[in-house]
Scaffold this motif. Structure first.
Motif, PDB file in Angstrom:
ATOM      1  N   ALA A 188     -44.288   6.005  34.632  1.00  0.00           N
ATOM      2  CA  ALA A 188     -45.161   7.066  35.487  1.00  0.00           C
ATOM      3  C   ALA A 188     -46.583   6.376  35.409  1.00  0.00           C
ATOM      4  N   ILE A 189     -47.001   6.114  34.272  1.00  0.00           N
ATOM      5  CA  ILE A 189     -48.407   5.212  34.287  1.00  0.00           C
ATOM      6  C   ILE A 189     -48.849   4.291  35.501  1.00  0.00           C
ATOM      7  N   VAL A 190     -47.568   3.398  35.507  1.00  0.00           N
ATOM      8  CA  VAL A 190     -47.870   2.283  36.650  1.00  0.00           C
ATOM      9  C   VAL A 190     -47.568   3.032  38.019  1.00  0.00           C
ATOM     10  N   GLU A 191     -46.944   4.006  38.213  1.00  0.00           N
ATOM     11  CA  GLU A 191     -47.004   4.622  39.557  1.00  0.00           C
ATOM     12  C   GLU A 191     -48.325   5.166  39.715  1.00  0.00           C
ATOM     13  N   ILE A 192     -49.194   5.953  38.898  1.00  0.00           N
ATOM     14  CA  ILE A 192     -50.390   6.556  39.170  1.00  0.00           C
ATOM     15  C   ILE A 192     -51.226   5.334  39.524  1.00  0.00           C
ATOM     16  N   ILE A 193     -51.435   4.299  38.604  1.00  0.00           N
ATOM     17  CA  ILE A 193     -52.217   3.117  38.785  1.00  0.00           C
ATOM     18  C   ILE A 193     -52.072   2.417  40.135  1.00  0.00           C
ATOM     19  N   ASP A 194     -50.663   2.111  40.417  1.00  0.00           N
ATOM     20  CA  ASP A 194     -50.176   1.562  41.679  1.00  0.00           C
ATOM     21  C   ASP A 194     -50.593   0.336  42.005  1.00  0.00           C
ATOM     22  N   PRO A 195     -50.242  -0.741  41.278  1.00  0.00           N
ATOM     23  CA  PRO A 195     -50.814  -2.047  41.318  1.00  0.00           C
ATOM     24  C   PRO A 195     -50.169  -2.643  42.690  1.00  0.00           C
ATOM     25  N   GLY A 210     -43.370  -4.557  28.283  1.00  0.00           N
ATOM     26  CA  GLY A 210     -42.941  -3.394  29.016  1.00  0.00           C
ATOM     27  C   GLY A 210     -43.932  -3.029  30.277  1.00  0.00           C
ATOM     28  N   PHE A 211     -45.154  -2.928  30.075  1.00  0.00           N
ATOM     29  CA  PHE A 211     -46.094  -2.687  31.137  1.00  0.00           C
ATOM     30  C   PHE A 211     -46.018  -3.627  32.239  1.00  0.00           C
ATOM     31  N   LEU A 212     -45.935  -4.975  31.841  1.00  0.00           N
ATOM     32  CA  LEU A 212     -45.750  -6.199  32.936  1.00  0.00           C
ATOM     33  C   LEU A 212     -44.561  -5.988  33.579  1.00  0.00           C
ATOM     34  N   VAL A 213     -43.450  -5.723  33.085  1.00  0.00           N
ATOM     35  CA  VAL A 213     -42.280  -5.931  33.758  1.00  0.00           C
ATOM     36  C   VAL A 213     -42.208  -4.484  34.572  1.00  0.00           C
ATOM     37  N   ALA A 214     -42.694  -3.565  34.012  1.00  0.00           N
ATOM     38  CA  ALA A 214     -42.677  -2.251  35.181  1.00  0.00           C
ATOM     39  C   ALA A 214     -43.643  -2.311  36.463  1.00  0.00           C
ATOM     40  N   ALA A 215     -44.849  -3.176  36.157  1.00  0.00           N
ATOM     41  CA  ALA A 215     -45.570  -3.447  37.156  1.00  0.00           C
ATOM     42  C   ALA A 215     -45.102  -4.425  38.264  1.00  0.00           C
ATOM     43  N   TYR A 216     -44.160  -5.386  37.680  1.00  0.00           N
ATOM     44  CA  TYR A 216     -43.491  -6.358  38.391  1.00  0.00           C
ATOM     45  C   TYR A 216     -42.495  -5.405  39.412  1.00  0.00           C
ATOM     46  N   ASN A 217     -41.791  -4.597  38.759  1.00  0.00           N
ATOM     47  CA  ASN A 217     -40.740  -3.732  39.403  1.00  0.00           C
ATOM     48  C   ASN A 217     -41.528  -2.994  40.440  1.00  0.00           C
TER      49      ASN A 217
END
Length: 539
Positions: A188-195, A210-217
Motif C-alpha cells: 500500500a505504501i509503495v502504491e502511494i509513492i508510485d516509484p 521487503g520495501f525494495l522487493v515491493a518497489a521492484y514488483n
C-alpha cells in the motif's frame, strides 16, 4: 511455476526439523537456509553463464574448474590427498552425502569456497558465514529437503515467494520485530509513492529488503502488458504480478543494477536481504552493512560504491522503533536537538537523503506525530516548514502483531518547499484479523480505498473545502492546512484533526483507544528517560 502447497509444506517441514533438532532461533535458521539456497543455485547460474558466453563467443571460466586445497584433510578421499577438484563443490556432487562426512564437508570446505565466490560479487553476503546446523542427522534431512524443492526449475518470482515464506516463519516466531514489515502494508505504501523506472529507490534500514522487493514488483507491474500480468495468491489474498515485458533491455539493466540501494546494521539482515533480492533476479543490488546514524560517506566513497550523488528519488523505510544511539556516536548531519531516539534521527537522515522533489514513505510510531519534547517539535517543524508533508496514513493498532502492539502511522512527504494541506487517511482494517497473530485474511480492508483517496487528493481537497462544516463527515479521510498544524505544535496525528460526530464518539473502537493510550504512555516514558539523562549529565 507458482509457489505450490508442496513447496510451502517442505519449508514448514525444514523449520520443524530445525526446531526439533535443537535449532530454535528462526533468524539463524533463515540465514542458514539462504546459504543452502545459494549453494544450490550457483551450479545452474554457472551453467547459464557458460552457455551465454559460448553463444556470444566470449571467454568464461567456470567456478568449478581447477583444484582447491583442502582445509580439513579428513575430507580427503585418498591417502596423501591435499587438493580437491572444484567440481566437487557443485551441489549435485555432494548433496547425497550424509552424517558426519556431510557436516565436515559443508562446514570446512563448502562454506569457505562459496565465501570466496561471493567475495567476487557486488556484496559478499557470506563474509564471516559459518555452518550452524552441525548435527549430522538434521543437516542431512535439511539438505535432502532443499534438494527436493528443485529451485532450478522455479522462476524468479516463485523463488522469491518461497524465500518470503521462509521469512514469514521468522515473523510467526516473534523475532525480527522491527525488520519484517507486513507485506500488504508495504504494498500500500509503495502504491502511494508510485516509484517509476529510472528513479533510485533507497531503504536505509532495509531489514530483509521487503520495501525494495515491493518497489521492484510495482515497477514491473506498471510496465507489463495484459498478457504479461497474472493474479497470484500472497498471504491468502489475490495480488497482481507483472512480468515487466514492456521494459526495454536498457530499462531492465537499469532496474537490475542502478535502481535499488539499502543498508542495515545487522550482518544477518544484510545476508537475508541479499538472498531475497538475488532470488528475485536482482543479484547486483548492493545492501551495505552500515549504521547511517553513526557513519557518513564522502563523495569519493559514494562514487566508489556506485551511490547517486544528488540523493535519491524515493526513500521507503520502516526504521527501528524506540531504539537509542549513544549521543557521542551520532553524526552531526542527523542530529535533532539532543535526542538519541532512533525514530527521530532516521527521519532526519531520510529528509537529507532525498534529492529535491524526492518523496518518502516512512512508518513511524505514533509518538513521532504528537510528541512534545523539543526534538519532536523541531523535527515536525522542519518537515512542515521546509518540506511538503502530503499525507499521514493512520494504521490500525495491532498491525505489527505478533511482535509489537505499538500504534503506527505512515508519513508521506516530498523534499523541499513547504506544506500546504495534509491529507489524513484512517484505516480501521487492513484485510487481516487484528488479533495476536494478525495473519487471518478478512474481507474488510480499508487500504485499497485509502490508496485511491490519496491518488484523488486534489479532487478530495476541493470536496473537503466545499463541505458543510455542520454536516456529518463519514469519509475515512480529511485535511488540515499548515496554519492549523502550526497552531497545534505541528502535531501530525490524524486523530487530532478528525471531524467529530456523534456516531464516531458513540462507536469509537476500544482497540483504537487502547492503541492511542499505549502511544501516549510510550511518549511519556521517552520524556522521563530524556529528563533522567539530562539530570545525570547536569550532575
Amino acid at each position: 511455476m507458482p509457489l505450490t502447497p508442496d513447496m510451502r509444506r517442505a519449508i514448514d517441514q525444514i523449520r520443524d526439523y530445525l526446531f526439533g533438532g535443537g535449532y530454535p532461533d528462526p533468524v539463524s535458521n533463515a540465514e542458514q537456509l539462504s546459504f543452502l539456497f545459494f549453494f544450490y543455485l550457483v551450479e545452474g547460474i554457472d551453467a547459464e553463464n557458460q552457455a551465454r558466453a559460448k553463444v556470444l563467443k566470449q571467454r568464461y571460466d567456470s567456478l568449478f574448474t581447477g583444484t582447491r586445497t583442502l582445509r580439513n584433510l579428513q575430507n580427503a578421499t585418498a591417502p596423501g590427498q591435499t587438493t580437491v577438484p572444484c567440481a566437487r563443490f557443485r551441489w549435485s556432487a555432494w548433496a547425497d552425502m550424509s552424517g558426519e562426512a556431510l557436516v565436515r564437508w559443508v562446514r570446512d570446505e563448502v562454506f569457505p569456497f562459496y565465501a570466496d565466490v561471493a567475495g567476487e560479487s557486488a556484496v559478499n553476503f557470506m563474509h564471516g558465514a559459518r555452518l550452524v546446523i552441525d548435527e549430522p542427522t538434521v543437516l542431512t534431512q535439511v539438505v535432502t529437503l532443499v534438494d527436493g524443492l528443485r529451485l532450478d526449475r522455479a522462476d524468479a518470482d516463485t523463488k522469491g515467494d518461497l524465500f518470503e515464506h521462509v521469512l514469514k516463519q521468522i515473523k510467526q516466531a516473534g523475532e525480527l520485530g522491527q525488520f519484517r514489515t507486513p507485506r500488504h502494508v508495504i504494498r500500500a505504501i509503495v502504491e502511494i509513492i508510485d516509484p517509476q523506472i529510472g528513479e533510485t529507490i533507497y531503504d536505509p534500514a532495509a531489514g530483509t529488503a521487503g520495501f525494495l522487493v515491493a518497489a521492484y514488483n510495482h515497477i514491473r507491474l506498471a510496465n507489463s502488458s495484459p498478457g504479461g500480468t497474472q493474479t497470484v495468491e500472497v498471504d491468502g489474498k489475490p495480488a497482481q504480478r507483472g512480468l515487466g515485458d514492456r521494459l526495454s533491455a536498457a530499462q531492465t539493466s537499469v532496474l537490475q543494477s542502478k535502481t535499488f540501494f539499502g543498508n542495515d546494521v545487522d550482518p544477518k539482515m544484510v545476508r537475508l536481504a541479499t538472498m531475497n533480492l538475488t532470488l528475485r533476479g536482482l543479484p547486483n543490488v548492493r545492501i551495505l552493512l552500515r549504521n547511517v546514524l553513526t557513519t557518513t560517506l564522502d563523495a569519493e566513497r559514494k562514487a566508489a560504491l556506485g551511490l547517486p550523488e544528488g540523493g535519491h528519488h524515493v526513500v521507503l523505510a520502516n526504521p527501528p522503533f524506540s531504539g537509542r544511539v549513544d549521543r557521542d556516536r551520532i553524526v552531526d548531519d542527523v542530529k535533532v536537538g539532543t535526542t538519541t531516539a532512533t525514530e527521530l534521527l532516521f527521519i532526519k537522515y531520510m529528509m537529507d537523503s532525498l534529492r529535491p522533489g524526492g518523496r518518502c514513505g516512512v512508518i513511524v510510531p505514533e509518538g513521532v506525530l504528537f510528541g512534545s519534547t523539543g526534538a519532536h517539535k523541531e523535527l515536525r517543524r522542519q518537515l512542515i516548514e521546509n518540506h511538503r508533508v502530503e499525507a499521514v496514513l493512520s494504521l490500525p493498532g495491532g498491525v505489527f502483531q505478533p511482535y509489537s502492539g505499538v500504534k503506527t502511522s505512515v508519513l508521506f512527504f516530498r523534499k523541499g518547499g513547504s506544506t500546504g494541506n495534509v491529507l489524513f487517511l484512517h484505516a480501521d482494517n487492513d484485510g487481516y484479523k487484528l488479533d495476536a497473530n494478525h495473519d487471518t485474511p478478512i474481507e474488510q480492508d480499508d487500504l485499497p480505498g485509502l490508496v485511491t483517496a490519496y491518488r484523488d487528493r486534489e479532487a478530495n481537497l476541493a470536496a473537503w473545502q466545499a463541505r458543510d462544516p455542520q454536516a456529518e463527515w463519514t469519509a475515512p479521510w480529511w485535511f488540515a492546512d499548515a496554519a492549523t498544524l502550526r497552531a497545534n505544535d505541528f502535531n501530525l496525528s490524524a486523530g487530532r484533526y478528525r471531524p467529530m460526530s456523534q456516531a464516531q464518539v458513540a462507536h469509537q473502537d476500544p482497540r483504537e483507544l487502547l492503541a492511542e493510550l499505549a502511544a501516549i504512555e510510550a511518549e511519556i516514558a521517552q520524556e522521563v528517560e530524556a529528563l533522567r539523562v539530562a539530570l545525570g549529565e547536569a550532575a
